[in-house]
Write an enzyme that holds these catalytic residues in place. Sequence first.
Site, PDB file in Angstrom:
ATOM      1  N   SER A  23       1.058  -1.542   0.185  1.00  0.00           N
ATOM      2  CA  SER A  23      -0.066  -0.389  -0.023  1.00  0.00           C
ATOM      3  C   SER A  23       0.921   1.345  -0.375  1.00  0.00           C
ATOM      4  O   SER A  23      -0.243   2.501   0.020  1.00  0.00           O
ATOM      5  CB  SER A  23      -0.629   0.169   1.299  1.00  0.00           C
ATOM      6  OG  SER A  23      -0.095  -0.081   2.386  1.00  0.00           O
ATOM      7  N   ASN A 110      -1.893  -2.692  12.934  1.00  0.00           N
ATOM      8  CA  ASN A 110      -3.293  -1.900  13.262  1.00  0.00           C
ATOM      9  C   ASN A 110      -3.551  -1.232  14.004  1.00  0.00           C
ATOM     10  O   ASN A 110      -4.615  -0.020  13.331  1.00  0.00           O
ATOM     11  CB  ASN A 110      -4.427  -3.518  14.060  1.00  0.00           C
ATOM     12  CG  ASN A 110      -4.192  -4.859  12.172  1.00  0.00           C
ATOM     13  OD1 ASN A 110      -3.198  -5.238  11.458  1.00  0.00           O
ATOM     14  ND2 ASN A 110      -4.078  -6.232  13.091  1.00  0.00           N
ATOM     15  N   THR A 155     -39.962  28.700  -8.968  1.00  0.00           N
ATOM     16  CA  THR A 155     -40.438  26.712  -8.394  1.00  0.00           C
ATOM     17  C   THR A 155     -39.945  26.223  -9.582  1.00  0.00           C
ATOM     18  O   THR A 155     -40.955  26.704 -10.755  1.00  0.00           O
ATOM     19  CB  THR A 155     -41.325  26.330  -7.924  1.00  0.00           C
ATOM     20  OG1 THR A 155     -41.767  27.165  -8.556  1.00  0.00           O
ATOM     21  CG2 THR A 155     -41.019  27.383  -6.735  1.00  0.00           C
ATOM     22  N   HIS A 156     -39.778  24.856 -10.244  1.00  0.00           N
ATOM     23  CA  HIS A 156     -39.989  24.502 -11.291  1.00  0.00           C
ATOM     24  C   HIS A 156     -39.428  25.002 -12.299  1.00  0.00           C
ATOM     25  O   HIS A 156     -39.859  24.443 -13.700  1.00  0.00           O
ATOM     26  CB  HIS A 156     -41.348  23.822 -11.514  1.00  0.00           C
ATOM     27  CG  HIS A 156     -42.715  23.932 -10.672  1.00  0.00           C
ATOM     28  ND1 HIS A 156     -42.678  22.663 -10.061  1.00  0.00           N
ATOM     29  CD2 HIS A 156     -43.275  23.907 -10.132  1.00  0.00           C
ATOM     30  CE1 HIS A 156     -43.486  22.231  -9.680  1.00  0.00           C
ATOM     31  NE2 HIS A 156     -43.238  23.361  -9.249  1.00  0.00           N
ATOM     32  N   SER A 277     -14.216  27.687 -27.423  1.00  0.00           N
ATOM     33  CA  SER A 277     -14.353  26.419 -28.149  1.00  0.00           C
ATOM     34  C   SER A 277     -13.887  26.081 -29.239  1.00  0.00           C
ATOM     35  O   SER A 277     -12.959  27.148 -29.584  1.00  0.00           O
ATOM     36  CB  SER A 277     -16.082  26.349 -28.289  1.00  0.00           C
ATOM     37  OG  SER A 277     -16.117  25.225 -29.647  1.00  0.00           O
ATOM     38  N   LYS A 283     -18.143  30.918 -28.461  1.00  0.00           N
ATOM     39  CA  LYS A 283     -18.628  30.252 -26.747  1.00  0.00           C
ATOM     40  C   LYS A 283     -17.685  30.991 -25.848  1.00  0.00           C
ATOM     41  O   LYS A 283     -16.196  31.128 -26.710  1.00  0.00           O
ATOM     42  CB  LYS A 283     -18.319  28.923 -27.531  1.00  0.00           C
ATOM     43  CG  LYS A 283     -19.412  28.015 -28.167  1.00  0.00           C
ATOM     44  CD  LYS A 283     -20.290  27.778 -27.815  1.00  0.00           C
ATOM     45  CE  LYS A 283     -20.112  26.271 -27.235  1.00  0.00           C
ATOM     46  NZ  LYS A 283     -21.547  25.378 -26.572  1.00  0.00           N
ATOM     47  N   GLU A 290     -18.616  23.190 -14.459  1.00  0.00           N
ATOM     48  CA  GLU A 290     -19.576  21.830 -15.065  1.00  0.00           C
ATOM     49  C   GLU A 290     -18.578  20.987 -14.489  1.00  0.00           C
ATOM     50  O   GLU A 290     -18.471  19.408 -13.955  1.00  0.00           O
ATOM     51  CB  GLU A 290     -19.305  21.578 -16.522  1.00  0.00           C
ATOM     52  CG  GLU A 290     -20.138  22.485 -17.643  1.00  0.00           C
ATOM     53  CD  GLU A 290     -20.019  22.460 -19.083  1.00  0.00           C
ATOM     54  OE1 GLU A 290     -21.000  22.972 -19.423  1.00  0.00           O
ATOM     55  OE2 GLU A 290     -18.956  22.794 -19.543  1.00  0.00           O
ATOM     56  N   TYR A 317      -9.899  -6.075  12.510  1.00  0.00           N
ATOM     57  CA  TYR A 317      -9.332  -6.015  11.259  1.00  0.00           C
ATOM     58  C   TYR A 317      -9.011  -6.737  10.046  1.00  0.00           C
ATOM     59  O   TYR A 317      -9.457  -7.754  10.889  1.00  0.00           O
ATOM     60  CB  TYR A 317      -7.869  -5.556  11.866  1.00  0.00           C
ATOM     61  CG  TYR A 317      -6.942  -4.452  10.211  1.00  0.00           C
ATOM     62  CD1 TYR A 317      -6.905  -3.984   9.816  1.00  0.00           C
ATOM     63  CD2 TYR A 317      -6.459  -6.108   9.171  1.00  0.00           C
ATOM     64  CE1 TYR A 317      -6.146  -3.633   8.724  1.00  0.00           C
ATOM     65  CE2 TYR A 317      -5.393  -5.685   8.612  1.00  0.00           C
ATOM     66  CZ  TYR A 317      -5.727  -4.149   8.581  1.00  0.00           C
ATOM     67  OH  TYR A 317      -5.504  -3.654   6.673  1.00  0.00           O
ATOM     68  N   GLN A 322      -7.468  -2.246   3.645  1.00  0.00           N
ATOM     69  CA  GLN A 322      -6.244  -1.054   2.798  1.00  0.00           C
ATOM     70  C   GLN A 322      -7.563  -0.372   2.117  1.00  0.00           C
ATOM     71  O   GLN A 322      -6.586   0.626   1.495  1.00  0.00           O
ATOM     72  CB  GLN A 322      -5.973  -2.012   3.384  1.00  0.00           C
ATOM     73  CG  GLN A 322      -4.438  -1.148   1.782  1.00  0.00           C
ATOM     74  CD  GLN A 322      -2.971  -2.501   2.074  1.00  0.00           C
ATOM     75  OE1 GLN A 322      -2.522  -2.357   2.518  1.00  0.00           O
ATOM     76  NE2 GLN A 322      -2.901  -2.895   0.941  1.00  0.00           N
ATOM     77  N   LYS A 325      -8.281   3.767   2.005  1.00  0.00           N
ATOM     78  CA  LYS A 325      -7.788   5.412   1.572  1.00  0.00           C
ATOM     79  C   LYS A 325      -7.551   5.298  -0.223  1.00  0.00           C
ATOM     80  O   LYS A 325      -7.879   6.764   0.044  1.00  0.00           O
ATOM     81  CB  LYS A 325      -6.327   4.422   2.015  1.00  0.00           C
ATOM     82  CG  LYS A 325      -5.698   3.955   3.775  1.00  0.00           C
ATOM     83  CD  LYS A 325      -4.500   3.771   3.756  1.00  0.00           C
ATOM     84  CE  LYS A 325      -4.351   3.443   5.049  1.00  0.00           C
ATOM     85  NZ  LYS A 325      -5.245   1.986   4.938  1.00  0.00           N
TER      86      LYS A 325
HETATM   87  N1  ARG Z   1      -1.900  -1.255   5.091  1.00  0.00           N
HETATM   88  C1  ARG Z   1      -2.188  -1.812   6.129  1.00  0.00           C
HETATM   89  C2  ARG Z   1      -3.233  -1.337   6.033  1.00  0.00           C
HETATM   90  O1  ARG Z   1      -4.103   0.077   5.371  1.00  0.00           O
HETATM   91  C3  ARG Z   1      -1.608  -1.692   7.328  1.00  0.00           C
HETATM   92  C4  ARG Z   1      -2.130  -2.967   8.539  1.00  0.00           C
HETATM   93  C5  ARG Z   1      -1.316  -3.906   8.100  1.00  0.00           C
HETATM   94  N2  ARG Z   1      -2.402  -5.173   9.434  1.00  0.00           N
HETATM   95  C6  ARG Z   1      -2.221  -6.290   8.467  1.00  0.00           C
HETATM   96  N3  ARG Z   1      -2.670  -7.000   9.774  1.00  0.00           N
HETATM   97  N4  ARG Z   1      -1.477  -6.712   7.656  1.00  0.00           N
HETATM   98  O2  ARG Z   1      -4.608  -1.764   6.370  1.00  0.00           O
END
Ligand code: ARG
Length: 462
Positions: A23, A110, A155-156, A277, A283, A290, A317, A322, A325
């Site tokens: 990651s 974790n 309205t509308h 454009s 334009k 937009e 966990y 993961q 993110k």
């Molecule tokens: N890269 C992992 C995440 O974002 C970190 C935690 C990893 N934990 C594990 N038990 N492999 O979730």
Amino acid sequence: MAQLWGGRFTKATDQLVYDFNASIRFDRRLFEQDIRGSLAHAAMLAKQGILTEEEKEAISGGLQGILEDVKAGRLAIDETQEDIHSFVEAALIDRIGEAGKKLHTGRSRNDQVALDMRLYTRERVLETDRLLKELLEAILHTMEENLETYMPGFTHLQKAQPITLAHHYGAYFEMFRRDRGRLKDIYRRMNYCPLGAGALAGTTYPLDREYTASLLGFDGVTGNSMDSVSDRDYLIEFLSALSVIMMHLSRFSEEIIIWNSNEYQFVELDDAYSTGSSIMPQKKNPDIAELVRGKTGRVYGALVSLFTTMKGLPLAYNKDMQEDKEVAFDAMDTVRDCIVLFTGMLRTMKFRPERMAESAMNGFTNATDAADYLVGKGVPFRDAHGIVGRLVLYCIERNTSIDRLSMEELKGICDKFEEDIYEAVSLKTCVEKRLTTGAPGSEAMKEAIRRNREYLAEEALN
Ligand code: ARG
């Protein structure tokens, strides 16, 4: 004998698995938070006698050095590491040796990642709040300058009753103000430290979780170690608040796109916030509005994505988490850019008050007021409604408006009409008589503006 391709295949597969699992490509963003969390963890371990003072000093010095070197570009984040936590720990051991190996005592990745992500998200909540405040400043400025800029209210998407630009903007002020309220709630609810939860079941070391939490500016510690490592509610709440912000920005964008159209011409976008454009020379396109409208989908997408990731997960966990993110980072960045650009677009956009007033005049937006006028002359409202309906029809057939009819024509439809009707159906009267709290009359609007000013003078979330 192994298959001809065996060795190579296994190796290639291993690499694919490694890459799929890793990651660091995206969690490298958490670099500073990871260091800050580790500094606090080490300080706590020393306070509890789990690390010696010397070990703590070595670790702190090492971490500070890594932080400075990466920021200054002297040390590159090694993307062959699995994640940012592994990178920092490896770099620390590389620099200070044995003591570095003790940093992870009483900690798991974790609870570490749970902490890093909270620290990071907390900052982004504050940033979003600050940007919304600037947007509100821009909106309020336009409100203050346009108490008597008349325009049709719809309205509308049909012309309904006359309002002012201040009033119209005031509606958006309320929306973005509520958005800030949501951020405040989220911040309050999320500001608890998960560190010390370990992998899922706490740890046998005598950690002082409250101490770590206070070093990191949290209001306290999370209550259950299983929940601590698997809670992503705060992120879902933030993505939800970001989605609502985008919905508001998108509605506002849609209005600007309409106002900027050739049919309306209520506004003129600054050249810097519009594009031409490649084929049609006439334009001037409202691209920024937009794009803001268009990007709303990907922010909703992030919310639905994380909801879906979380819905089937047993405690505690799971690696699925993961996946929080990339979507969350993308949504946070998208909303930041959208608020900044939208605010700039608003600040530079020019209004065309004469076009707005003309539009309000020509759409029978004063019909309700004409009926109210007759009520004032003793006609029951239902009858007045019918009379003005006929009046409108009469005007449509002659391509004119109520205020342009002669006294004779008016009397022809209802003898209750007197000279004072012209004054009663003027745009100014129609707006100024609307004085209930939250209505467009300038006295009511001045009160709204005063409230808004007072609100903006309050402290930002932080
Ligand atoms: N890269 C992992 C995440 O974002 C970190 C935690 C990893 N934990 C594990 N038990 N492999 O979730």
